[in-house]
Design a protein around this motif. Sequence first.
Motif, PDB file in Angstrom:
ATOM      1  N   GLY A   1       0.782  -1.229   0.000  1.00 45.29           N
ATOM      2  CA  GLY A   1       0.000   0.000   0.000  1.00 45.29           C
ATOM      3  C   GLY A   1       0.810   1.274   0.000  1.00 45.29           C
ATOM      4  O   GLY A   1       0.249   2.373   0.074  1.00 45.29           O
ATOM      5  N   HIS A   2       2.140   1.161  -0.124  1.00 47.57           N
ATOM      6  CA  HIS A   2       2.951   2.385  -0.093  1.00 47.57           C
ATOM      7  C   HIS A   2       4.271   2.158  -0.830  1.00 47.57           C
ATOM      8  O   HIS A   2       5.349   2.183  -0.221  1.00 47.57           O
ATOM      9  N   ALA A   3       4.175   1.948  -2.145  1.00 41.28           N
ATOM     10  CA  ALA A   3       5.372   1.744  -2.946  1.00 41.28           C
ATOM     11  C   ALA A   3       5.898   3.050  -3.526  1.00 41.28           C
ATOM     12  O   ALA A   3       7.088   3.164  -3.844  1.00 41.28           O
ATOM     13  N   ILE A   4       5.030   4.034  -3.680  1.00 46.79           N
ATOM     14  CA  ILE A   4       5.429   5.327  -4.246  1.00 46.79           C
ATOM     15  C   ILE A   4       4.810   6.445  -3.424  1.00 46.79           C
ATOM     16  O   ILE A   4       3.845   6.239  -2.679  1.00 46.79           O
ATOM     17  N   ASP A   5       5.369   7.635  -3.586  1.00 43.93           N
ATOM     18  CA  ASP A   5       4.738   8.866  -3.118  1.00 43.93           C
ATOM     19  C   ASP A   5       4.385   9.701  -4.339  1.00 43.93           C
ATOM     20  O   ASP A   5       5.227   9.880  -5.238  1.00 43.93           O
ATOM     21  N   SER A   6       3.153  10.181  -4.408  1.00 44.14           N
ATOM     22  CA  SER A   6       2.731  11.067  -5.490  1.00 44.14           C
ATOM     23  C   SER A   6       2.995  12.507  -5.072  1.00 44.14           C
ATOM     24  O   SER A   6       2.575  12.929  -3.983  1.00 44.14           O
ATOM     25  N   ARG A   7       3.662  13.260  -5.955  1.00 46.08           N
ATOM     26  CA  ARG A   7       4.159  14.570  -5.517  1.00 46.08           C
ATOM     27  C   ARG A   7       4.031  15.617  -6.622  1.00 46.08           C
ATOM     28  O   ARG A   7       3.851  15.312  -7.797  1.00 46.08           O
ATOM     29  N   ILE A   8       4.131  16.835  -6.212  1.00 46.03           N
ATOM     30  CA  ILE A   8       4.401  17.960  -7.100  1.00 46.03           C
ATOM     31  C   ILE A   8       5.644  18.630  -6.532  1.00 46.03           C
ATOM     32  O   ILE A   8       5.739  18.864  -5.325  1.00 46.03           O
ATOM     33  N   THR A   9       6.628  18.884  -7.380  1.00 46.95           N
ATOM     34  CA  THR A   9       7.884  19.477  -6.916  1.00 46.95           C
ATOM     35  C   THR A   9       8.038  20.876  -7.487  1.00 46.95           C
ATOM     36  O   THR A   9       7.926  21.071  -8.703  1.00 46.95           O
TER      37      THR A   9
ATOM     38  N   PRO B   1      19.208  27.499  -7.387  1.00 47.06           N
ATOM     39  CA  PRO B   1      17.841  26.975  -7.418  1.00 47.06           C
ATOM     40  C   PRO B   1      17.499  26.198  -6.159  1.00 47.06           C
ATOM     41  O   PRO B   1      18.374  25.637  -5.491  1.00 47.06           O
ATOM     42  N   LEU B   2      16.217  26.189  -5.843  1.00 45.87           N
ATOM     43  CA  LEU B   2      15.717  25.458  -4.691  1.00 45.87           C
ATOM     44  C   LEU B   2      14.683  24.456  -5.186  1.00 45.87           C
ATOM     45  O   LEU B   2      13.721  24.824  -5.867  1.00 45.87           O
ATOM     46  N   VAL B   3      14.894  23.174  -4.870  1.00 52.21           N
ATOM     47  CA  VAL B   3      13.990  22.098  -5.272  1.00 52.21           C
ATOM     48  C   VAL B   3      13.230  21.632  -4.042  1.00 52.21           C
ATOM     49  O   VAL B   3      13.821  21.129  -3.089  1.00 52.21           O
ATOM     50  N   THR B   4      11.895  21.805  -4.081  1.00 49.56           N
ATOM     51  CA  THR B   4      11.067  21.484  -2.925  1.00 49.56           C
ATOM     52  C   THR B   4       9.930  20.562  -3.333  1.00 49.56           C
ATOM     53  O   THR B   4       8.986  20.980  -4.001  1.00 49.56           O
ATOM     54  N   PRO B   5       9.980  19.283  -2.930  1.00 46.95           N
ATOM     55  CA  PRO B   5       8.872  18.374  -3.237  1.00 46.95           C
ATOM     56  C   PRO B   5       7.739  18.511  -2.237  1.00 46.95           C
ATOM     57  O   PRO B   5       7.974  18.729  -1.040  1.00 46.95           O
ATOM     58  N   PHE B   6       6.502  18.396  -2.732  1.00 42.51           N
ATOM     59  CA  PHE B   6       5.321  18.426  -1.878  1.00 42.51           C
ATOM     60  C   PHE B   6       4.562  17.109  -2.054  1.00 42.51           C
ATOM     61  O   PHE B   6       4.193  16.747  -3.174  1.00 42.51           O
ATOM     62  N   ASP B   7       4.339  16.415  -0.979  1.00 44.61           N
ATOM     63  CA  ASP B   7       3.575  15.174  -1.006  1.00 44.61           C
ATOM     64  C   ASP B   7       2.098  15.509  -1.195  1.00 44.61           C
ATOM     65  O   ASP B   7       1.524  16.295  -0.431  1.00 44.61           O
TER      66      ASP B   7
END
Length: 937
Positions: A278-286, A294-300
Amino acid sequence: MKLLTSGTVFLLFAVAASAQAYQNYESPLVQPISLSADGVRMFATHTADHRLCVYSIANPNAPVLLQEISVGLEPVAVKARNDDEVWVVNHLSDTVSIVSLAAGRVIETLRVKDEPSDIVFAGGKAFITAAASDQVYVFDAVTRAPLGTVAVFGKDPRNLAVNAAGTKVYAVVQRSGNGTTVVPNLPQQAPTNPALAAAPFAGRIVLATDPAYAAQIPYTLPDNDVAEIDVAGLSVSRYFRSVGTTNTCIAVNTVTGDLFVANTEARNLVHFEPVLRGHAIDSRITKITTGVTPLVTPFDLNQGINYNLLPNNAALTTALSEPYGVAIDAALGRVFVAAQGTDRIGVLDQAGVVLARIEVGGTPGAIVNTLQKRGPRGLALNTATSRLYVFNKLSSTISVINTQTNVVVNEVPVGSFDPTPIAIRDGRKFLYDAKLSGNGTMSCASCHIDGDLDGLAWDLGDPAGSMTVAPPNTLSPFNLLNFTFTQFHPMKGSMTTQTFKGLSGTAPLHWRADRANFQAFNGAFNSLMGGSLLSGADMNLYAQFATSIQYPPNPNQPQNTRYEPGNPPTDPVLAQGFLSYNAPAVQLIPGFSFSCNVCHLLSNGGTNKQIVTGSLLQEPQQMKVPQIRNMYRKVGFNRAAGPQKIGFGYVHDGSLDNLTNFLAQPVFNPWRSALGAGVMAPIVAFVLAADTGTAPLVGYQVTVDSANVASAGVTSDLNLMVTRASVTPIADIDLIALGVVNGVSQGLKFGVATQLFSSSVTGSGPFTLAQLRTLLQNSNTALTFEGVAPGTGLRSALDRDADGLLDGDEAAIGYGAGTAGCSATPGIAANSESRLGNGSFALLGTRAPVNGFGFLVLGFGSAALPVAGITLLVDSNLSPVVAFLGADLRGTAIKELPLPNDLSFANLSLFAQFAFIDSCAPQGLSASRGLQFTLRP
């Protein structure tokens, strides 16, 4: 006898070919929907039907289909260059079709190899990703002259975006990985099931930067996720890293310059299926800020979900799984994300906070009904009208969302006809439905991206599991050699993700052949995804789809041949590789002679479907002989010092970096000694060019008109296509041509027996190639010749809906003469076939005064009656209907006429004419000619 002049002969031909009339390639949609700059037109790719669909969105809530224009095979992206010119990216054809809306056809074809995926315009140039060759092609957008390519250091650059100034193009690397790789042949942890023996040694998935394995990992994995390309210099100026594992789409905030990338992050460093359940990936917008530093910030997208609770209805109600499309309303600071897995559009602020979730499917909340799934994939936002248009991959529809209220206000079909068989259309949905997991966060497509690879390895073993036996009929001929086959240990170790492509006829499945058939994977819906098993009927439907997916052509094969059994290559190196691959006199085992082809059987995609013992392989576990048809897609890994594109290569755990090192394994020592070391390179070259089951000319296109018909290149292309369409006993392709002949739109299909091109219009043709070349010297004839899969040419060129009637005979017929106005004589057309049940049918008045006012007359008979300065062409004595309407900014008036699916109306003929108030016309009215159309069952 002229070909297809007999309706009976044609009907029999259509029935015989219908079983082969559709080929499923499951091409990855990248940007399947876009809007014109003025916001009055919408463009969508009809991938299954190989067409560009053009819509009016003059009424923002109600897109109306205007045109369906044939392009190349498997279109996956579309972008308008100006009001008339639309560029369509054809994934399987390796081309870009340049379409003129006014002409209603392709006017030029550009070649982009391999797997073109997206297009943008910047600085007067067109940028097109070529995913499988890791390049971005650049053309002059006006002259269409090639300007070169930009190499991208990453696997599969697909989606593109442009900054507000038009100085930077951003290319998203889809299969970028996450910095993980494999260290081979290490001990696993002890099983927790006391009945189990020690687990076999296996590859271990680790971070390439893990200091504990520095001695085994001399290479680096830079994890390039987004390439920034300088438009002026045509070079990569920098990369943005650590964005995501599988990156799917990018959008630019035109006010701030920030980038937002939809992605999933793989948790493949977590070992064992029960832990990943039930938790193989995280769906995100980065979010990427693009300043000097540059600053890279992922959001779950799914913060707060309790992954320990399965099933989890609360999570099913809110999950935003597997994001693809992204659109930004910069003025309002809103980011829209299409969650393909859960049929939702997420609405986020600039800090990644989810503000709202918009349901686009028929299964809101925690409801699970896969057959109702939509699969939102692409987004097109019109901020001026506050409308978001959502391309739904799985239902082949477009949803319209009011972004002020976050409500779906309409849903319309993509095109007027979908050739996809119902079983494939419905079975496909089980691959992508994340609601089949216990919490809505993952689907089979989380790892099998569009039914293909994710480029990673996973450890899905179970320390508490039990031994299992091999499926039957997998152990010969090696059981004759008295080798001992063991049961399968549940701790299988690291295994790379396998493709769904080419599964038909290759069971048993998986690396170890521990699945008797595709249906045997049903258990993963519970054991890995945390959901419930599918019903037998649903799993059969899923299997029917999964085993239908074909490989695309191998780009390493030349177009003038294909490397099938018994058909050796003509290239000297590849010919030597072919001979050595089939050499029968190598004794790996005393008394038994082997060749590559004994195990990797070319006639079955490179596998004999059998299990080879671990002792023979000199490995800890027995393995099934795998296919070789996608070996060319696994290049990019090298265990030498320096940066690498990917961290996994060949064999089951991805630990062998290239095929040369694979052939250098000790198990092949006797074989290499017998053949000689000099044949290894030719064998590698041959395997990298292995036939995929789809001939290299499938999808190949050349657009021919008076400007190029006499060129040597066109002559060579046409002769080659005729030759390969005529190969016996099985041709490489069906040869078709689409365009206009003597000013009449039509399709043509080449007949091998007659050597003639038959037309979709009765009374036109048949033509020899020489006759077509003569006609092409005139401006009223232009054709795009194309190779399509054998058995699909009839549908593609002559009978789109396989109803036994030629397409041209089902088209509306013009009659009479119109009356000119200020700028032109108005035109009249039907947007699609007048087929009963066609809910998209509409009549179009074209070349009308911009924003003008007029009316449509629709009746049951024709006439020629002078009235108010025009000739009325519809019989006024047969109760005609008059509808008043207006034209849009492009001078198009539309009258929607959805046709009932009622056979009592079959073969009813109707007559129509448009007229418009026009100050330049004789008495203030301009009019079109008449149009007759017949309702077909």
